[in-house]
Scaffold this motif. Structure first.
Motif, short mmCIF file in Angstrom:
data_model
loop_
_atom_site.label_atom_id
_atom_site.label_comp_id
_atom_site.label_asym_id
_atom_site.label_seq_id
_atom_site.Cartn_x
_atom_site.Cartn_y
_atom_site.Cartn_z
N VAL A 33 -48.33 42.10 28.21
CA VAL A 33 -47.87 43.38 28.76
C VAL A 33 -46.60 43.18 29.57
O VAL A 33 -45.64 43.94 29.47
CB VAL A 33 -48.98 44.04 29.61
CG1 VAL A 33 -48.44 45.18 30.43
CG2 VAL A 33 -50.10 44.52 28.71
N GLU A 34 -46.58 42.14 30.40
CA GLU A 34 -45.39 41.86 31.22
C GLU A 34 -44.18 41.55 30.35
O GLU A 34 -43.06 41.94 30.66
CB GLU A 34 -45.67 40.72 32.19
CG GLU A 34 -46.60 41.13 33.32
CD GLU A 34 -46.97 39.98 34.25
OE1 GLU A 34 -46.51 38.85 34.00
OE2 GLU A 34 -47.70 40.23 35.21
N VAL A 40 -38.62 46.33 27.63
CA VAL A 40 -38.24 47.72 27.91
C VAL A 40 -37.16 47.76 28.99
O VAL A 40 -36.17 48.48 28.87
CB VAL A 40 -39.49 48.53 28.35
CG1 VAL A 40 -39.08 49.88 28.91
CG2 VAL A 40 -40.44 48.71 27.19
N GLU A 41 -37.32 46.96 30.03
CA GLU A 41 -36.32 46.92 31.10
C GLU A 41 -34.98 46.41 30.58
O GLU A 41 -33.92 46.88 31.00
CB GLU A 41 -36.82 46.06 32.25
CG GLU A 41 -37.91 46.72 33.06
CD GLU A 41 -38.44 45.83 34.17
OE1 GLU A 41 -38.26 44.60 34.10
OE2 GLU A 41 -39.03 46.39 35.11
N ASN A 42 -35.02 45.44 29.66
CA ASN A 42 -33.77 44.95 29.05
C ASN A 42 -33.06 46.06 28.29
O ASN A 42 -31.83 46.18 28.35
CB ASN A 42 -34.05 43.77 28.12
CG ASN A 42 -34.35 42.51 28.88
OD1 ASN A 42 -33.99 42.36 30.04
ND2 ASN A 42 -35.03 41.57 28.23
N GLN A 43 -33.82 46.84 27.55
CA GLN A 43 -33.21 47.95 26.81
C GLN A 43 -32.62 48.98 27.75
O GLN A 43 -31.53 49.52 27.51
CB GLN A 43 -34.24 48.61 25.88
CG GLN A 43 -34.66 47.74 24.72
CD GLN A 43 -33.51 47.37 23.82
OE1 GLN A 43 -32.64 48.18 23.52
NE2 GLN A 43 -33.47 46.12 23.40
N TYR A 44 -33.32 49.27 28.85
CA TYR A 44 -32.78 50.19 29.84
C TYR A 44 -31.50 49.64 30.45
O TYR A 44 -30.54 50.38 30.69
CB TYR A 44 -33.79 50.45 30.96
CG TYR A 44 -34.91 51.39 30.61
CD1 TYR A 44 -34.75 52.37 29.63
CD2 TYR A 44 -36.13 51.30 31.25
CE1 TYR A 44 -35.79 53.23 29.32
CE2 TYR A 44 -37.17 52.17 30.94
CZ TYR A 44 -36.99 53.12 29.98
OH TYR A 44 -38.00 53.97 29.67
#
Length: 113
Positions: A33-34, A40-44
């Motif tokens: 999950v982490e 997801v944070e990288n894409q943001y």
């Protein structure tokens, strides 16, 4: 008595084995999950890094658009002044009218491009 001891030891050993496997499975799932959340944070972050490029592109196109619309307005105003004058008798005025028509056509072409 020995049989009971061995049975209890086997039960505790099984419980210990299953409990550690369950714990390790939970740890693996938490790490997965982490890892996915890090993706997801990288894409943001990539998306937010592209915003300044997008703003610069829009500003550049806005200045281009402003110059095109200014040229169209100027050429339309020039055409409006020459259409009212009788241009068929005077070749010089007709040439001026043609030049203004060409300028207008070029600015319309830039608008469409």
């Amino acid at each position: 008595m020995r049989k009971t001891f061995y049975t209890l030891a086997a039960v505790f050993l099984c419980l210990f084995a299953f409990s550690s496997c369950g714990y390790n499975g939970l740890i693996d799932k938490r790490e997965a999950v982490e890892q996915q959340w890090a993706n997801v944070e990288n894409q943001y972050q990539k998306r937010s890094d592209l915003v300044p490029n997008l703003v610069a592109t829009v500003k550049g196109y806005a200045s281009h658009e402003e110059s095109v619309f200014t040229q169209i307005a100027e050429s339309r105003s020039k055409l409006g002044g020459t259409v009212n004058v009788d241009i068929t008798d005077d070749p010089e005025k007709f040439a001026q009218f043609q030049a203004e028509q060409n300028t207008f056509s070029a600015s319309i072409g830039r608008l469409l491009a």
